[in-house]
Every structure is written in structure tokens, then in C-alpha cells.
Design an enzyme around this catalytic site. Sequence first.
Site, PDB file in Angstrom:
ATOM      1  N   LEU A  13       0.821  -1.206   0.000  1.00 21.37           N
ATOM      2  CA  LEU A  13       0.000   0.000   0.000  1.00 21.37           C
ATOM      3  C   LEU A  13       0.858   1.260   0.000  1.00 21.37           C
ATOM      4  CD1 LEU A  13      -2.876  -0.981   2.471  1.00 21.37           C
ATOM      5  CD2 LEU A  13      -2.943  -0.919  -0.023  1.00 21.37           C
ATOM      6  N   THR A  31      10.296   6.769   1.704  1.00 18.70           N
ATOM      7  CA  THR A  31      11.304   6.099   2.519  1.00 18.70           C
ATOM      8  C   THR A  31      11.126   4.586   2.471  1.00 18.70           C
ATOM      9  OG1 THR A  31      10.043   6.059   4.599  1.00 18.70           O
ATOM     10  CG2 THR A  31      11.274   8.083   4.088  1.00 18.70           C
ATOM     11  N   SER A 133      -3.259   1.425  10.665  1.00 22.93           N
ATOM     12  CA  SER A 133      -3.499   0.341  11.597  1.00 22.93           C
ATOM     13  C   SER A 133      -3.927  -0.851  10.754  1.00 22.93           C
ATOM     14  CB  SER A 133      -4.573   0.747  12.616  1.00 22.93           C
ATOM     15  OG  SER A 133      -4.906  -0.325  13.471  1.00 22.93           O
ATOM     16  N   TYR A 147       1.208  -8.437  16.182  1.00 27.35           N
ATOM     17  CA  TYR A 147       0.724  -7.429  15.233  1.00 27.35           C
ATOM     18  C   TYR A 147      -0.507  -6.717  15.781  1.00 27.35           C
ATOM     19  CZ  TYR A 147      -0.938  -5.550  10.738  1.00 27.35           C
ATOM     20  OH  TYR A 147      -1.365  -4.730   9.722  1.00 27.35           O
ATOM     21  N   LYS A 151      -0.969  -2.830  16.753  1.00 31.15           N
ATOM     22  CA  LYS A 151      -1.959  -1.993  16.078  1.00 31.15           C
ATOM     23  C   LYS A 151      -2.999  -1.442  17.052  1.00 31.15           C
ATOM     24  CE  LYS A 151      -0.276  -2.195  11.911  1.00 31.15           C
ATOM     25  NZ  LYS A 151       0.374  -0.989  11.329  1.00 31.15           N
TER      26      LYS A 151
END
Length: 273
Positions: A13, A31, A133, A147, A151
Site C-alpha cells: 500500500l 522512505t 493500523s 501485530y 496496532k
Amino acid sequence: MRTWLITGCSRGLGRALAEAVIDAGDRLVATARSVAALDDLVDRGGDNILALPLDVTDPAAAGNVVDAARERFGRLDLLVNNAGYGNVAPIEDTSIDDFRAQIETNLFGTIFMSKAAIPHFRAQGSGHFIQFSSIGGRAGATGRAPYSAAKFGVEGFSEVLAIEMAPFGVHVTIVEPGGFRTDFAGLSTQIVAGNPAYAETVGRTAEMQRAYDGKQPGSPEKAAQAILTLADASQPPIRLVLGSDAYARAEQIDEARLAELRAWRALSTSTDF
């Protein structure tokens, strides 16, 4: 013309959003851990792009890229904290080192980058934090405990950030994607079914993830366009789910939580003096 800083632009994404920002004619600080992975973006963006190496777990590096953005383009308008990953394994079989590594990238990376940008956004009286998130940050994702823990932390951190930055005209939006056709469920993820005792929970998740890769309902390019629309909003939401699967899951989760809250209201309120 706005200036964006996006973490994790090498793929997924983040890459789709970077390309959309360039095509929209905005300025971009892109980056990634390996800046060589951004060479084609530099060719595509010309003078409107600055590509920099970044390890988001390094707070000094976070400050350096924010300073570089302002030095090159004069200001920073949007910070997109996108870099992250999540492995699949039972909690019992996940080492503490793996827990720490995932939380360092997914949570502390967002904290470090946000803290670096806060003084600049506050001083200029504008800015927008877009914090990636996951739908797994709204409800625990089976097999992805580190994870989801990270998040959930991003969401709590960002809610507080939104309150503190509102008086300065700075917005915060938490983005909760569902499944998109990136390599998040492929090369970016280590999938371990683990102990057979977890066959009905984590084992099923591992099987689903392998079968799901390449068949996710979400289009990264359409997600990028949705983020551009979000950036144009004068009053952006504190949360934005992305994908029909994420929307359905969020609605289901929120309705179930409200029903449970009300079902236990008598016990919850029985503790007052």
C-alpha cells in the site's frame, strides 16, 4: 502542492500511495529500508521526490527524515505511517524477540515518526497524521498477537494524539485496511501453523492466509485514491476502514461489542458507591 512523507514505500500500500501522490503532482519524501528499491519512484517523480533510507525503529533516523523533508521542500503537510508487517504463529510458539521486533516496527515506528513531526505541524498550525493500523487493530487477529497488540497500541496512541493536536489545526486519521492484493500475506509474512493443538484456530488462519494471497478483495490502487480523497477532506474522520471486508468486520465487531456492553450493564454499574 502538498508535501507527503510516507514510510514503507518499497511495496504494498505504501508503494501504491507513493505512485498516486507523484501522479497527483504533489511532493513526496519516500522512505524504505533500502533506498535502492525506490529508484523507479525517483525517475517517475523527478524534482518532486526525495527518496531516503529509513529504519522506523531508529528515533534519530525518524527525526532526520522529517528535517530533510522540511529542508528540501520547505514544509511537511502529511505524514503517512505505513511501514509494518505481521507474522502468523500461536502466542505460545512466538518468541519474545519476535514480539518485540513486531511491536518495535508497528507501534514504536509510528510513535517515533509522529513525535518527530509533531513540533513542525504544531508550529505551522496544520498537518495530517495518517496512521496505518488494520482491521486487526479493531479486533484481535487470530495468529497475529504481536501485530494486533501493536496496532491496538497505534489506535490508542493516535486517539490521544488527535486530542492533543486538535487545538493546533492538525488532524489524525487511523486507517484500518482489510485484505489487499499486496505481498502482506506473501513474502512479507512468516506463516507458522505451530503446535497442532492450535489447528482449529491458528492452523486455520495459516491455511487461509496461504490460500488468500493474491485473492484479496482490495485493490491497492483504489486504496491509494481513497487516501488522496481523505487528504482533501476539511474535517477528516478519526478512523477510516478500507475495503468491503474490513467494513463488514468493523460493523459486526462494533455491534457485538455494544450488545455485550449492554447485556452486562447491571454488573458494570454495580461497583459505584
